[in-house]
Design an enzyme around this catalytic site. Structure first.
Site, PDB file in Angstrom:
ATOM      1  N   TYR A 191      26.857   2.884 -10.476  1.00  0.00           N
ATOM      2  CA  TYR A 191      27.060   4.234 -11.398  1.00  0.00           C
ATOM      3  C   TYR A 191      28.227   5.062 -10.909  1.00  0.00           C
ATOM      4  CZ  TYR A 191      22.374   2.438 -12.706  1.00  0.00           C
ATOM      5  OH  TYR A 191      21.436   1.968 -12.982  1.00  0.00           O
ATOM      6  N   ASP A 208      16.582   6.971  -9.264  1.00  0.00           N
ATOM      7  CA  ASP A 208      17.165   5.659  -9.221  1.00  0.00           C
ATOM      8  C   ASP A 208      18.616   5.543  -9.201  1.00  0.00           C
ATOM      9  OD1 ASP A 208      16.525   2.910 -10.053  1.00  0.00           O
ATOM     10  OD2 ASP A 208      17.638   3.399 -11.743  1.00  0.00           O
ATOM     11  N   GLY A 227       0.904  -1.416  -0.217  1.00  0.00           N
ATOM     12  CA  GLY A 227       0.084   0.094   0.020  1.00  0.00           C
ATOM     13  C   GLY A 227       0.895   1.337   0.120  1.00  0.00           C
ATOM     14  N   LYS A 272      20.881  -0.265  -5.520  1.00  0.00           N
ATOM     15  CA  LYS A 272      21.076  -1.398  -6.082  1.00  0.00           C
ATOM     16  C   LYS A 272      22.421  -2.056  -5.703  1.00  0.00           C
ATOM     17  CE  LYS A 272      18.776  -0.057 -10.182  1.00  0.00           C
ATOM     18  NZ  LYS A 272      19.359   1.379 -10.651  1.00  0.00           N
ATOM     19  N   HIS A 285      20.697  -5.920  -8.419  1.00  0.00           N
ATOM     20  CA  HIS A 285      20.871  -5.169  -9.793  1.00  0.00           C
ATOM     21  C   HIS A 285      20.899  -6.116 -11.073  1.00  0.00           C
ATOM     22  CE1 HIS A 285      23.003  -1.206 -11.741  1.00  0.00           C
ATOM     23  NE2 HIS A 285      22.038  -1.901 -12.493  1.00  0.00           N
TER      24      HIS A 285
HETATM   25  N1  LIG Z   1      18.265  -2.012 -13.486  1.00  0.00           N
HETATM   26  C1  LIG Z   1      19.319  -1.693 -14.669  1.00  0.00           C
HETATM   27  O1  LIG Z   1      20.026  -3.014 -15.052  1.00  0.00           O
HETATM   28  C2  LIG Z   1      19.436  -0.536 -15.530  1.00  0.00           C
HETATM   29  C3  LIG Z   1      19.820  -0.708 -16.919  1.00  0.00           C
HETATM   30  C4  LIG Z   1      19.973   0.702 -17.611  1.00  0.00           C
HETATM   31  C5  LIG Z   1      19.468   1.573 -17.040  1.00  0.00           C
HETATM   32  N2  LIG Z   1      18.619   1.682 -15.548  1.00  0.00           N
HETATM   33  C6  LIG Z   1      18.089   2.845 -15.163  1.00  0.00           C
HETATM   34  O2  LIG Z   1      17.571   3.573 -15.949  1.00  0.00           O
HETATM   35  C7  LIG Z   1      17.711   4.938 -16.059  1.00  0.00           C
HETATM   36  C8  LIG Z   1      17.228   5.339 -17.755  1.00  0.00           C
HETATM   37  O3  LIG Z   1      17.721   4.500 -18.708  1.00  0.00           O
HETATM   38  P1  LIG Z   1      18.939   4.949 -19.810  1.00  0.00           P
HETATM   39  O4  LIG Z   1      19.752   6.140 -19.249  1.00  0.00           O
HETATM   40  O5  LIG Z   1      19.677   3.558 -20.183  1.00  0.00           O
HETATM   41  O6  LIG Z   1      17.835   5.263 -21.001  1.00  0.00           O
HETATM   42  P2  LIG Z   1      16.884   6.449 -21.537  1.00  0.00           P
HETATM   43  O7  LIG Z   1      16.326   7.209 -20.101  1.00  0.00           O
HETATM   44  O8  LIG Z   1      15.835   5.749 -22.251  1.00  0.00           O
HETATM   45  O9  LIG Z   1      17.596   7.500 -22.429  1.00  0.00           O
HETATM   46  C9  LIG Z   1      18.248   8.273 -21.722  1.00  0.00           C
HETATM   47  C10 LIG Z   1      18.738   9.323 -22.997  1.00  0.00           C
HETATM   48  O10 LIG Z   1      17.473  10.040 -23.376  1.00  0.00           O
HETATM   49  C11 LIG Z   1      17.920  11.328 -23.533  1.00  0.00           C
HETATM   50  N3  LIG Z   1      16.448  12.076 -23.505  1.00  0.00           N
HETATM   51  C12 LIG Z   1      16.137  12.245 -22.088  1.00  0.00           C
HETATM   52  N4  LIG Z   1      14.971  12.893 -21.906  1.00  0.00           N
HETATM   53  C13 LIG Z   1      14.695  13.124 -23.488  1.00  0.00           C
HETATM   54  C14 LIG Z   1      13.917  13.932 -24.177  1.00  0.00           C
HETATM   55  N5  LIG Z   1      12.973  14.674 -23.231  1.00  0.00           N
HETATM   56  N6  LIG Z   1      13.939  14.271 -25.462  1.00  0.00           N
HETATM   57  C15 LIG Z   1      15.156  13.613 -26.214  1.00  0.00           C
HETATM   58  N7  LIG Z   1      16.212  13.008 -25.408  1.00  0.00           N
HETATM   59  C16 LIG Z   1      15.984  12.696 -24.250  1.00  0.00           C
HETATM   60  C17 LIG Z   1      18.954  11.796 -22.651  1.00  0.00           C
HETATM   61  O11 LIG Z   1      19.717  12.420 -23.397  1.00  0.00           O
HETATM   62  P3  LIG Z   1      20.924  13.642 -22.642  1.00  0.00           P
HETATM   63  O12 LIG Z   1      22.168  12.675 -22.458  1.00  0.00           O
HETATM   64  O13 LIG Z   1      21.052  14.574 -23.963  1.00  0.00           O
HETATM   65  O14 LIG Z   1      20.364  14.202 -21.574  1.00  0.00           O
HETATM   66  C18 LIG Z   1      19.584  10.420 -22.329  1.00  0.00           C
HETATM   67  O15 LIG Z   1      20.913  10.303 -22.979  1.00  0.00           O
HETATM   68  C19 LIG Z   1      19.276   4.862 -16.142  1.00  0.00           C
HETATM   69  O16 LIG Z   1      19.765   6.174 -15.882  1.00  0.00           O
HETATM   70  C20 LIG Z   1      19.311   4.096 -14.752  1.00  0.00           C
HETATM   71  O17 LIG Z   1      19.049   4.733 -13.734  1.00  0.00           O
HETATM   72  C21 LIG Z   1      18.710   0.579 -15.129  1.00  0.00           C
END
Ligand SMILES: NC(=O)c1ccc[n+]([C@@H]2O[C@H](COP(=O)([O-])OP(=O)(O)OC[C@H]3O[C@@H](n4cnc5c(N)ncnc54)[C@H](OP(=O)(O)O)[C@@H]3O)[C@@H](O)[C@H]2O)c1
Length: 332
Positions: free
Chosen positions: A53, A48, A11, A84, A117
């Site tokens: 990281y 997150d 909840g 994580k 993770h």
């Molecule tokens: N649990 C896991 O194994 C795992 C794996 C991967 C990711 N994650 C988490 O998920 C988060 C997000 O994933 P991600 O960083 O891989 O990918 P994402 O959020 O899909 O993509 C991030 C990228 O998109 C760009 N962006 C953000 N907002 C935008 C917008 N409004 N218009 C255009 N481009 C935009 C950003 O550009 P700029 O660089 O120009 O700001 C950034 O480089 C990570 O930071 C992490 O915290 C977890």
């Protein structure tokens, strides 16, 4: 701005959108921590984080600054902080050490959600190339994973963390965990974007009241080179996404986020740019997509996994598909 809220199995509420902080391979950690400050000031409440990281101490400075400032209306209890345990800290002794280190770095007394993770107890060095096979890499073995999970349960019972969760799991791995755990995972963090919707895993989690947290919600357009393969597409360039975006006068990224929230997952987009941080937040507070648009977006799914985890391969699992139990049975 009215932001969405979701609920965990007991909840407790969790913000319906968060900020990702994995940017250490593209941006200076201080740039990421400044973005965390900007994001909190804008209205983001879920952050997150992860030990791997490499930026938790700097994010901790920001959290401390925000929570100690009596003129700032944001209190610790308003925030939802996730961290994580990394692959090199599984097992009996290291989970506790890793959690207390993250608490120290983040300058917190408790975490809202602590996640395993990856289900693989192994290690890979920074910048490892895609074909890297680490001699220390270990396969997933349920009994070993349970040793890690028991420590996660202890952390919850001792009050270090409010919720525990998993990430990068498959249905067979979750089935085994659910059978043997004392405390159920509250959330499963998984790759989710319009071209990778993982409907079976998503539905499985929802049926068990495990909240899906969607990482790479924008298709991770600038993800590390090591995770890319030539057939990767960026979902933001999909025709359906862009045409819906045009109809609403939105950016395609905003369509991805609206879709995510309306479907029932919590997206955690990463950005360090003020304009994008704001546009992502505005996306989930504005007018929703229609049922027809949501149906149309179902068709965009092309089972296009972007984060393959191939750096975690070990000798017994030579193909990244093994990591996801795609080639057959659960990998042991
Ligand atoms: N649990 C896991 O194994 C795992 C794996 C991967 C990711 N994650 C988490 O998920 C988060 C997000 O994933 P991600 O960083 O891989 O990918 P994402 O959020 O899909 O993509 C991030 C990228 O998109 C760009 N962006 C953000 N907002 C935008 C917008 N409004 N218009 C255009 N481009 C935009 C950003 O550009 P700029 O660089 O120009 O700001 C950034 O480089 C990570 O930071 C992490 O915290 C977890």
């Amino acid at each position: 701005m009215q932001l969405p809220v979701k609920h965990l199995r007991n909840g407790d509420s969790i913000p319906g959108i968060g900020l990702g902080t994995f940017g250490s391979d593209r941006y200076d950690p201080r740039t990421v921590s400044s973005a965390v400050r900007q994001a909190i000031d804008m209205g983001y409440r879920l952050i997150d984080c992860a030990a791997v990281y490499g930026n938790e101490p700097l994010i901790g400075e920001i959290l401390d600054e925000v929570c100690r400032d009596s003129t700032n209306p944001v209190r610790r209890s308003d925030l939802f902080i996730v961290s994580k345990v990394w692959n090199d800290s599984h097992g009996k002794r290291d989970v506790y050490r890793s959690c207390t280190q993250s608490l120290k770095d983040l300058r917190l007394e408790y975490l809202d959600l602590y996640i395993v993770h990856w289900p693989f107890p192994n290690y890979h060095p920074k910048g490892a190339p895609p074909d890297y096979h680490n001699p220390d890499a270990k396969p997933y073995i349920h009994e070993r994973f349970m040793e890690t999970w028991r420590q996660m349960e202890r952390l919850r019972q001792a009050g270090f963390v409010r919720h525990i969760g998993t990430s990068n799991m498959t249905i067979p791995k979750l089935e085994k965990l659910v059978q043997d755990c004392v405390i159920m995972p509250s959330a499963n963090e998984m790759e989710l974007h319009p071209t990778f919707q993982q409907p079976e895993l998503f539905d499985y989690c929802r049926e068990l009241n495990i909240l899906p947290i969607g990482y790479s919600p924008l298709g991770s357009p600038s993800r590390p080179q090591r995770d890319k393969t030539p057939d990767d597409l960026v979902d933001m360039e999909q025709d359906v996404v862009t045409s819906i975006a045009k109809n609403h006068g939105l950016h395609p990224a905003q369509v991805c986020l609206k879709w995510a929230v309306q479907r029932g997952q919590v997206p955690i987009p990463f950005s360090v740019k003020e304009k994008q941080l704001l546009s992502n937040l505005e996306a989930v507070s504005g007018e929703p997509l229609s049922d027809q648009e949501m149906e149309k977006l179902k068709e965009v799914d092309s089972d296009n996994r972007l984060i393959k985890g191939q750096v975690f391969l070990w000798d017994g699992a030579k193909d990244w598909r093994d990591l996801w139990d795609i080639n057959g049975q659960i990998t042991t």
